[in-house]
Design a protein around this motif. Structure first.
Motif, mmCIF file in Angstrom:
data_model
loop_
_atom_site.group_PDB
_atom_site.id
_atom_site.type_symbol
_atom_site.label_atom_id
_atom_site.label_comp_id
_atom_site.label_asym_id
_atom_site.label_seq_id
_atom_site.Cartn_x
_atom_site.Cartn_y
_atom_site.Cartn_z
ATOM 1 N N ARG A 1 31.747 16.632 -126.009
ATOM 2 C CA ARG A 1 32.294 15.288 -125.831
ATOM 3 C C ARG A 1 32.475 14.919 -124.362
ATOM 4 N N ASN A 2 32.571 13.614 -124.164
ATOM 5 C CA ASN A 2 32.992 13.038 -122.902
ATOM 6 C C ASN A 2 34.341 12.396 -123.177
ATOM 7 N N SER A 3 35.397 13.023 -122.727
ATOM 8 C CA SER A 3 36.743 12.552 -123.030
ATOM 9 C C SER A 3 37.430 11.889 -121.851
ATOM 10 N N GLN B 1 29.650 15.672 -119.827
ATOM 11 C CA GLN B 1 30.377 16.469 -120.818
ATOM 12 C C GLN B 1 31.585 17.142 -120.187
ATOM 13 N N ASP B 2 32.705 17.123 -120.919
ATOM 14 C CA ASP B 2 33.917 17.752 -120.396
ATOM 15 C C ASP B 2 34.788 18.344 -121.494
ATOM 16 N N GLY B 3 34.298 18.371 -122.721
ATOM 17 C CA GLY B 3 35.061 18.963 -123.810
ATOM 18 C C GLY B 3 34.142 19.494 -124.898
ATOM 19 N N ASN C 1 41.907 25.577 -125.240
ATOM 20 C CA ASN C 1 43.034 24.809 -124.692
ATOM 21 C C ASN C 1 43.955 24.266 -125.770
ATOM 22 N N ILE D 1 39.758 23.335 -129.374
ATOM 23 C CA ILE D 1 39.119 22.608 -128.285
ATOM 24 C C ILE D 1 39.150 23.433 -126.995
ATOM 25 N N THR D 2 38.056 23.361 -126.252
ATOM 26 C CA THR D 2 38.005 23.850 -124.880
ATOM 27 C C THR D 2 37.611 22.666 -123.998
ATOM 28 N N GLU D 3 38.362 22.453 -122.904
ATOM 29 C CA GLU D 3 38.109 21.293 -122.041
ATOM 30 C C GLU D 3 37.939 21.738 -120.595
ATOM 31 N N GLN D 4 37.918 20.738 -119.702
ATOM 32 C CA GLN D 4 37.850 21.040 -118.276
ATOM 33 C C GLN D 4 38.994 21.965 -117.900
#
Length: 183
Positions: free
Chosen positions: A166-168, A83-85, A116, A133-136
């Motif tokens: 999600r895995n983006s 997971q990264d998002g 982000n 969205i919040t991501e790495q």
């Protein structure tokens, strides 16, 4: 077991459906102020239906105020090590705009994470979907996350939201790893 047709609520719902069908079948609606609503005779038939339903709900509910508020929250979710998002989709299914007063994505310690990317801004137009969205580096594998959004306005109860982990960026499987309809 109760028979739905014999209960008070069953009859009330039947009456609302019958009255709604009669009003929707007419070419115009008379508002509480006695004005005819002939401006929505053209255009998208779904917009016409939404507009007429809003008029019916306003007539039943009485005066609507912008103080109508709804907070939608997800359960805590974990998407796995890839997971990264974390994304929240907000959909306004009514014919009136709503205001967003609070958007949050939190980690398992309850800390707010920076957003982000945000297409929602401070309001959501009618029949529109937006996303924040919040991501790495804020979303990492091995932790659980949750989200919430607060909306205000006469149509706040017509807003739907969905939270996804999600895995983006990593190797397949790309896309949603976990999904929750916020309530």
């Amino acid at each position: 077991m109760k028979d739905g047709r014999k209960s008070k609520w069953g009859w009330r719902i039947s009456a609302v459906v019958l009255v709604s069908g009669l009003v929707l079948g007419t070419s115009s609606v008379v508002t509480q102020a006695g004005e005819r609503d002939d401006n929505h005779n053209r255009g998208n038939p779904f917009d016409q239906i939404l507009h007429k339903l809003d008029k019916i709900l306003d007539a039943i509910k009485g005066d609507t105020k912008d103080s109508d508020q709804q907070t939608l929250a997800s359960s805590t979710m974990f998407g796995g090590p890839l997971q990264d998002g974390a994304l929240v989709y907000v959909r306004n299914v009514s014919s009136k705009p709503v205001t967003i007063s609070d958007k949050r994505i939190v980690n398992e310690q309850g800390n707010d994470l920076p957003i982000n990317y945000d297409t929602c801004g401070s309001s959501v137009a009618p029949t529109t979907t937006c996303v924040f969205i919040t991501e790495q580096p804020y979303i990492v594998g091995g932790q659980a996350y949750a989200a919430s959004v607060t909306v205000k306005g006469a149509s706040a109860s017509a807003v739907r939201a969905q939270f996804e982990i999600r895995n983006s960026f990593h190797a397949p499987p790309l896309g949603p790893l976990a999904r929750d309809n916020m309530r």
